[in-house]
Design a protein around this motif. Sequence first.
Motif, PDB file in Angstrom:
ATOM      1  N   ILE A 148       1.123  -1.233   0.150  1.00  0.00           N
ATOM      2  CA  ILE A 148       0.083  -0.291  -0.132  1.00  0.00           C
ATOM      3  C   ILE A 148       1.009   1.351   0.015  1.00  0.00           C
ATOM      4  N   GLU A 149       2.520   1.806   0.473  1.00  0.00           N
ATOM      5  CA  GLU A 149       3.093   2.300   0.347  1.00  0.00           C
ATOM      6  C   GLU A 149       5.061   2.586   0.210  1.00  0.00           C
ATOM      7  N   ILE A 150       5.075   3.050  -0.530  1.00  0.00           N
ATOM      8  CA  ILE A 150       6.640   2.828  -0.089  1.00  0.00           C
ATOM      9  C   ILE A 150       6.622   4.678  -0.360  1.00  0.00           C
ATOM     10  N   SER A 151       7.900   4.602   1.500  1.00  0.00           N
ATOM     11  CA  SER A 151       8.361   6.272   1.106  1.00  0.00           C
ATOM     12  C   SER A 151      10.035   5.843   1.130  1.00  0.00           C
ATOM     13  N   ARG A 152      10.488   6.468   0.628  1.00  0.00           N
ATOM     14  CA  ARG A 152      11.860   6.898   0.696  1.00  0.00           C
ATOM     15  C   ARG A 152      12.458   8.477   1.300  1.00  0.00           C
ATOM     16  N   ASN A 153      12.910   7.853   2.666  1.00  0.00           N
ATOM     17  CA  ASN A 153      13.067   9.079   3.268  1.00  0.00           C
ATOM     18  C   ASN A 153      14.093   9.679   3.756  1.00  0.00           C
ATOM     19  N   TYR A 154      15.107  11.022   3.889  1.00  0.00           N
ATOM     20  CA  TYR A 154      15.778  11.320   4.140  1.00  0.00           C
ATOM     21  C   TYR A 154      16.480  12.028   5.298  1.00  0.00           C
ATOM     22  N   TYR A 155      17.434  11.035   6.012  1.00  0.00           N
ATOM     23  CA  TYR A 155      18.167  11.809   6.673  1.00  0.00           C
ATOM     24  C   TYR A 155      19.979  11.874   7.521  1.00  0.00           C
ATOM     25  N   ALA A 156      19.919  12.677   7.974  1.00  0.00           N
ATOM     26  CA  ALA A 156      20.972  12.817   8.317  1.00  0.00           C
ATOM     27  C   ALA A 156      21.371  13.046   9.492  1.00  0.00           C
ATOM     28  N   ILE A 157      22.993  13.150  10.297  1.00  0.00           N
ATOM     29  CA  ILE A 157      23.003  12.944  11.877  1.00  0.00           C
ATOM     30  C   ILE A 157      23.848  13.912  12.052  1.00  0.00           C
ATOM     31  N   CYS A 158      23.809  15.065  12.607  1.00  0.00           N
ATOM     32  CA  CYS A 158      24.236  15.417  13.447  1.00  0.00           C
ATOM     33  C   CYS A 158      25.719  15.098  14.132  1.00  0.00           C
ATOM     34  N   ALA A 159      26.498  16.043  13.663  1.00  0.00           N
ATOM     35  CA  ALA A 159      27.889  15.241  13.761  1.00  0.00           C
ATOM     36  C   ALA A 159      28.462  16.033  15.998  1.00  0.00           C
ATOM     37  N   GLU A 160      27.881  17.245  15.638  1.00  0.00           N
ATOM     38  CA  GLU A 160      27.928  18.233  16.817  1.00  0.00           C
ATOM     39  C   GLU A 160      26.815  17.440  17.768  1.00  0.00           C
ATOM     40  N   THR A 161      25.265  17.730  17.999  1.00  0.00           N
ATOM     41  CA  THR A 161      24.795  16.612  19.268  1.00  0.00           C
ATOM     42  C   THR A 161      23.928  15.383  18.641  1.00  0.00           C
ATOM     43  N   ASN A 162      24.274  14.957  17.730  1.00  0.00           N
ATOM     44  CA  ASN A 162      23.786  13.900  17.200  1.00  0.00           C
ATOM     45  C   ASN A 162      22.556  13.076  17.000  1.00  0.00           C
ATOM     46  N   SER A 163      22.001  14.423  17.141  1.00  0.00           N
ATOM     47  CA  SER A 163      21.095  14.620  16.578  1.00  0.00           C
ATOM     48  C   SER A 163      20.187  13.791  15.101  1.00  0.00           C
ATOM     49  N   VAL A 164      19.483  13.010  15.065  1.00  0.00           N
ATOM     50  CA  VAL A 164      18.984  12.428  13.770  1.00  0.00           C
ATOM     51  C   VAL A 164      18.028  13.712  12.867  1.00  0.00           C
ATOM     52  N   PHE A 165      17.959  14.238  11.632  1.00  0.00           N
ATOM     53  CA  PHE A 165      17.513  15.225  11.195  1.00  0.00           C
ATOM     54  C   PHE A 165      16.316  14.766  10.095  1.00  0.00           C
ATOM     55  N   TYR A 166      15.331  15.159   9.601  1.00  0.00           N
ATOM     56  CA  TYR A 166      15.166  14.187   8.955  1.00  0.00           C
ATOM     57  C   TYR A 166      14.628  15.645   7.458  1.00  0.00           C
ATOM     58  N   PHE A 167      14.904  15.111   6.901  1.00  0.00           N
ATOM     59  CA  PHE A 167      14.844  16.649   5.617  1.00  0.00           C
ATOM     60  C   PHE A 167      13.670  15.915   4.525  1.00  0.00           C
ATOM     61  N   GLY A 168      12.808  14.987   4.567  1.00  0.00           N
ATOM     62  CA  GLY A 168      11.704  15.012   3.625  1.00  0.00           C
ATOM     63  C   GLY A 168      11.908  13.571   3.407  1.00  0.00           C
ATOM     64  N   GLU A 169      10.729  13.212   2.291  1.00  0.00           N
ATOM     65  CA  GLU A 169      10.657  11.990   2.068  1.00  0.00           C
ATOM     66  C   GLU A 169       9.849  11.938   0.522  1.00  0.00           C
ATOM     67  N   GLU A 170       9.872  10.823   0.109  1.00  0.00           N
ATOM     68  CA  GLU A 170       9.758  10.818  -1.268  1.00  0.00           C
ATOM     69  C   GLU A 170       8.392   9.685  -0.943  1.00  0.00           C
ATOM     70  N   VAL A 171       7.000   9.630  -1.826  1.00  0.00           N
ATOM     71  CA  VAL A 171       6.525   8.720  -1.286  1.00  0.00           C
ATOM     72  C   VAL A 171       5.885   8.394  -2.333  1.00  0.00           C
ATOM     73  N   ASP A 172       5.640   6.897  -2.507  1.00  0.00           N
ATOM     74  CA  ASP A 172       4.317   6.408  -3.143  1.00  0.00           C
ATOM     75  C   ASP A 172       3.198   5.509  -2.565  1.00  0.00           C
ATOM     76  N   ILE A 173       1.721   6.097  -2.550  1.00  0.00           N
ATOM     77  CA  ILE A 173       0.316   5.526  -2.801  1.00  0.00           C
ATOM     78  C   ILE A 173       0.026   4.660  -3.830  1.00  0.00           C
ATOM     79  N   TYR A 174       0.003   2.748  -2.882  1.00  0.00           N
ATOM     80  CA  TYR A 174      -0.586   2.101  -4.267  1.00  0.00           C
ATOM     81  C   TYR A 174      -1.985   1.362  -4.040  1.00  0.00           C
ATOM     82  N   GLU A 175      -2.739   1.510  -5.040  1.00  0.00           N
ATOM     83  CA  GLU A 175      -3.965   0.399  -4.525  1.00  0.00           C
ATOM     84  C   GLU A 175      -3.508   0.086  -6.065  1.00  0.00           C
ATOM     85  N   ASP A 176      -4.206  -1.894  -5.397  1.00  0.00           N
ATOM     86  CA  ASP A 176      -3.926  -2.313  -6.396  1.00  0.00           C
ATOM     87  C   ASP A 176      -2.955  -2.809  -7.570  1.00  0.00           C
TER      88      ASP A 176
END
Length: 1002
Positions: free
Chosen positions: A336-364
């Motif tokens: 029903i769905e495939i998403s390709r999510n874009y992440y990167a980790i901040c070296a100074e804080t170890n926080s993982v940032f979320y830069f967006g996603e490409e989404v494909d919604i499926y039916e049949d």
Amino acid sequence: MKSHIKIVKHNPMANIIRFLGISYLIALGTCAFAQDEEELEFTDAFMTEECSFTSEGNNPYFLLPLEIGRQATFEGEDDGEILRVVISVLDETFMVGEVETRIVEEREWVDDELFEVSRNYFAICEETNDVFYFGEAVDIYEDGIIVSHDGAWLAGENEAEPGIFTPGTILLGSRHLQEVAPDIALDQVEITNLTSTISTPAGTFENVMETRETTPLDPETVDFKYYYPGIGMVKDGPLDLVSAVPALEGGLYENGFNQTDEEFTTDFWASDCTFSPTGINPYFNLTPGYQLLLEGEDEEGATVTVLITVLDETKEVDGVETRIIEEMEWEDEDLIEISRNYYAICAETNSVFYFGEEVDIYEDGVIVSHDGAWEAGVDGATAGIIMPGTAFLGAKYFQEIAPELALDRAEITSIDEELETPAGTFEDLLETVETTPLEPGEESLKLYAPGVGLVLDDFLLLVEATSGQEFTDTFTLEDCTFTSEGNNPYFLLPLEVGRQATFEGEDDGESLRVVITVLDETFMVGDVETRIVEEREWADDELTEVSRNYFAICVETNDVYYFGEAVDDYEDGVIVSHDGAWLTGVDDAEAGIFTPGTVTLGARHFQEVAPGVALDQVEITGLSATVETPAGTFENAMETTETTPLDPGVVDLKFYFPGIGMVKDGPLDLVSTVPALPTEFGGGFDQTDEEFTTDFRQSDCTFSTAGRNPYFILSPGYQLNLEGEEDGATITVQITVLDETMVVDGVETRIIEEREWEDEELIEISRNYYAICNETNSVFYFGEEVDNFEDGVLIDHGGSWEAGVDGSKAGVIMPGTALLGSKYFQEIAPGEALDRAEITSLDEVLETPAGTFEDSLETVETTPLDPEEESSKLYAPGVGLIFDDILFLVEASDPKAEALSDYFPQSEMNLFGWSDVSWFGSVQGDLYPWIYHNDLGWLFAAGDGTDSFYFWDATLGWVWTSPTNFPWFWSFSDNDWLYYAEGTTNPRWFYSMNTGQWAPAN
């Protein structure tokens, strides 16, 4: 009534407590107060003008350590109302007059409604460690609206003055004002107990300080509070400590969001970050190949499956190279769905940032939309944080910031959840509640396990976590700088010389025992210096194998590499084979990784890469196991499954606990561990030897006649007096370290005289010869001259012996590091003196006339010359012998320590006889007035040492310094100021004010 209060000017000699005849100096400090036995008033005048203030520090009994990011949460009930208080040390300061104070915020809720927010201003007096209270800003809330500022005050306004919130020196019965704001805040405190026991949801705390707080503004109100050293407040009336979190290394905003903000943060300081597409946050893994499989049943009864895979692909988004994580979702096996999510980790804080996603919604099977897709840098969208580097309870932050498209936001609501899933039971879970302003009624619950990641997403439970890779057998050693010592928390045991672990168990009716020891030996494998870890194995008390394993740690990654092993297999005490031996660089063998620096659930790697000989491979199969052993119960242990293609039917489960190492290996359970030896030679004897050791590697030692082993002191003038009763007679023994030496077997030794009386009649005088090995801190015993008396007449010298005479040699009276179970000869004089000792305990408690001693070392002494005889002795750290069969310590005196303490009144002596002087460094004074400085070397001390310190140095002549001038010295011979480059030695470097140049001085 103020006559009861005496303000003591700063004088580190203000209070001397006598204990065992040893002087221990307690500095009351600038702002301390002396008390009579009469009832005291509450002190309200403090000498702040003599303080240098700092906005960070650690008074052990303060509210909580005054370090940025520290936080404590309290909960309780009062009159049927649910109370909650969160206290946080903010990354903010506030100037009160000329003092920069630290803001400690306190938020209070009643029945989940915010009632009060106060911002309190504190600073620490560096001279006394008193925590001064300079005021508070108060906001009182009703229905979410500020209705008053009752209780607010500020030092310097309306006759308000700073009070002391927590004194630097804790004295039972002391009284002082915390707040000195007339008619507004006059809280007064009395320390009423120092040994309370308090049970809270955060744990049980013993030896807690109790305070009784009152105020003349409301005489009927009495509040009891409890403080535990190093933690701070653990109970405040009905409020109990629930949790405490440590300070953030980079400040409260280290992870890009304001933890105390009531709103959801959108500004994450991404411009301050160096981003990487690969890395590991405790709750979010960006390692290519890592995979999570979750499954559950939705409200309609459909089976939902989600597969999350960290791809070996990256994409540049808004100028940042991001890692692509693919998420595939099925409903009853229909994609029903495939998403390709874009992440990167901040070296100074170890926080993982979320830069967006490409989404494909499926039916049949057909893509029908791309709803939810967004990308940072497009149409006003910016990166959010999917997971902060440090999980802070109550933190609120946006995960997606794409206006009108994706505005998911999260609040961390717990950090100690527990969950059972098909993949195992997980503890210490982080819980988030996710919402979005685009759908105000929607709410999603997620749980993350440390080292694993997502384990619950509403109704979806983790089924499996894998690395998605084969067993890695190729490692890039060329990128590593290797060291032979270090600490990978999950390795066999800390890779420190002298570390030892003992395991016992049973297999097929055989009793098994394994002892693993980090030796003080290294071995070169190619260009790498490796540390030798020895493993000895016994079956039914018969030695079956000794292996010497070669390890080194990669400094850059903390991976522990395995470079090979030498193996001796035994039968009936004879070596019969070397099966399993291998070495990197020989017969195509290569180094493997024994323990990775970063532990990831599902990771797979080879430990040994020796074709045809050793191909052990490891998979990390759990991070939350609970293991019970004779050494204790270990929770959240790492589980590994070990196999080998050389024997496919063999599967071995091992368990590792962080900081301890291996705690279980198949049928073998951890029985005991001992700490590392602090010295090069490990105390001078083989700790794993079954027999009593006679070879102490004396030739490797340089000896000294003065020094301090934790349990044996060679300081001239040191004296112990012991007394007891035997067969109705009173036995008295006096042991004195003489200011005399004697050369025995080529070694200059210290003479310790021992005198023994029976009912006041002298029966023995012995002069014993000792020297301390500088390399190991072991005290060697070189012999004794004995005079035995009867009726005051010398009758013989029975028991006398001397190393180097008639085959005698030195033994060890006390090893440099006490290892439980070690056995060694103290005297080695064949036919004359063969006393030997076994260390049987390290934690004995004994009450003597001189006091009660804890953590005492126990030895059982025997001799083959009299097999039936057995003697028990106890030694207290920093004191020495306190019990000898029937004799108990009565008094101990240490004139050298007292003299050095007089000269350096602010010093604190450690167990090894070094006095730590806060402004000057560490000095050793067993030959006072000659002292030895850890960097400057030998100095002759002169003067009273109160404020000015005079020294004679062999190169510089007479010099002078003081606590306010050091590291500057005034040279009397050159009429010159010399600046010492601290830490330099052989040569020492000094800057001359006269010449303007640096010059060495040996």
